[in-house]
Motif scaffolding. Structure first.
Motif, PDB file in Angstrom:
ATOM      1  N   LYS A  64      13.534   5.810  -4.166  1.00 43.83           N
ATOM      2  CA  LYS A  64      12.529   5.010  -3.458  1.00 43.83           C
ATOM      3  C   LYS A  64      11.845   4.037  -4.408  1.00 43.83           C
ATOM      4  O   LYS A  64      11.728   4.287  -5.596  1.00 43.83           O
ATOM      5  CB  LYS A  64      11.465   5.933  -2.834  1.00 43.83           C
ATOM      6  CG  LYS A  64      11.991   6.951  -1.844  1.00 43.83           C
ATOM      7  CD  LYS A  64      12.380   6.294  -0.555  1.00 43.83           C
ATOM      8  CE  LYS A  64      12.812   7.330   0.481  1.00 43.83           C
ATOM      9  NZ  LYS A  64      13.348   6.733   1.657  1.00 43.83           N
ATOM     10  N   GLU A  68       7.123   2.522  -1.626  1.00 43.05           N
ATOM     11  CA  GLU A  68       7.514   3.592  -0.698  1.00 43.05           C
ATOM     12  C   GLU A  68       6.996   4.947  -1.186  1.00 43.05           C
ATOM     13  O   GLU A  68       6.542   5.770  -0.382  1.00 43.05           O
ATOM     14  CB  GLU A  68       9.034   3.653  -0.561  1.00 43.05           C
ATOM     15  CG  GLU A  68       9.635   2.482   0.175  1.00 43.05           C
ATOM     16  CD  GLU A  68      11.154   2.486   0.128  1.00 43.05           C
ATOM     17  OE1 GLU A  68      11.775   2.310   1.192  1.00 43.05           O
ATOM     18  OE2 GLU A  68      11.713   2.666  -0.981  1.00 43.05           O
ATOM     19  N   TYR A  71       3.295   5.257  -0.301  1.00 41.66           N
ATOM     20  CA  TYR A  71       3.093   5.558   1.122  1.00 41.66           C
ATOM     21  C   TYR A  71       3.452   7.009   1.444  1.00 41.66           C
ATOM     22  O   TYR A  71       2.735   7.685   2.193  1.00 41.66           O
ATOM     23  CB  TYR A  71       3.911   4.610   2.008  1.00 41.66           C
ATOM     24  CG  TYR A  71       3.370   3.214   2.078  1.00 41.66           C
ATOM     25  CD1 TYR A  71       2.021   2.969   2.295  1.00 41.66           C
ATOM     26  CD2 TYR A  71       4.205   2.116   1.921  1.00 41.66           C
ATOM     27  CE1 TYR A  71       1.513   1.679   2.359  1.00 41.66           C
ATOM     28  CE2 TYR A  71       3.717   0.817   1.986  1.00 41.66           C
ATOM     29  CZ  TYR A  71       2.361   0.610   2.198  1.00 41.66           C
ATOM     30  OH  TYR A  71       1.867  -0.661   2.266  1.00 41.66           O
TER      31      TYR A  71
END
Length: 184
Positions: A64, A68, A71
């Motif tokens: 990732k 990302e 989050y």
């Protein structure tokens, strides 16, 4: 994400993991009594969820982007805090009573209840350390992992001491539960 925030999150994760375990055992004790079996089952499930989560999230975190990862980190921590507060702690006592009446088996009841209420949130919270390690900007991942584990373990130490000696004594188990869940 600034390094000091990464370390703060690692301390809070370590603190809350130990605190949640202690809170869950305190909620279970009036229903099933205090025993080494109760403590062992909680430890077993928590450690299994942590180890599985570290492995899985380590694989995911390598794939990732930093955005990302951020989050995922915040999303799962909020979810886990809400799960503990509104599912695990809310239903633990009634589920223990129902399962004891249904199975009439102390060990089976503990395994089922702990797995149902705590395995998933601990597994999801265990994403914190691999994700934070990936967010550190150090060139050497071994050093980054060691730093995160060190900080998280200090948080766990503080979680055991502060929860049992300070928070339970001054605020009680219910208010301690809310504080720990909100901290996530």
């Amino acid at each position: 994400m600034p390094t000091r925030i990464i370390y703060l999150v690692a301390v809070i994760e370590g603190f809350s993991t130990l605190a949640i375990q202690m809170i869950a055992i305190r909620y279970a004790t009036p229903v099933v009594g205090s025993s080494i079996i109760l403590t062992s089952i909680f430890l077993w499930v928590i450690l299994l969820a942590l180890s599985g989560g570290y492995y899985v999230w380590g694989i995911i975190s390598a794939r990732k982007s930093k955005k990302e990862l951020t989050y995922l980190l915040w999303g799962y921590l909020v979810f886990v805090g809400l799960w503990y507060l509104f599912v695990s702690f809310f239903f633990q006592t009634s589920l223990l009573v129902t399962m004891l009446e249904t199975t009439n088996n102390y060990i089976l009841t503990l395994f089922i209840v702990v797995i149902l209420l705590f395995f998933v949130p601990v597994f999801l919270a265990s994403q914190t350390l691999p994700l934070l390690t990936e967010l550190l900007t150090e060139d050497h991942k071994g050093k980054a992992a060691g730093s995160i584990l060190f900080i998280s373990t200090i948080g766990s130490f503080l979680g055991s001491i502060v929860t049992s000696i300070v928070l339970f004594q001054w605020l009680g188990v219910m208010h301690t539960s809310v504080i720990v869940c909100v901290s996530l």
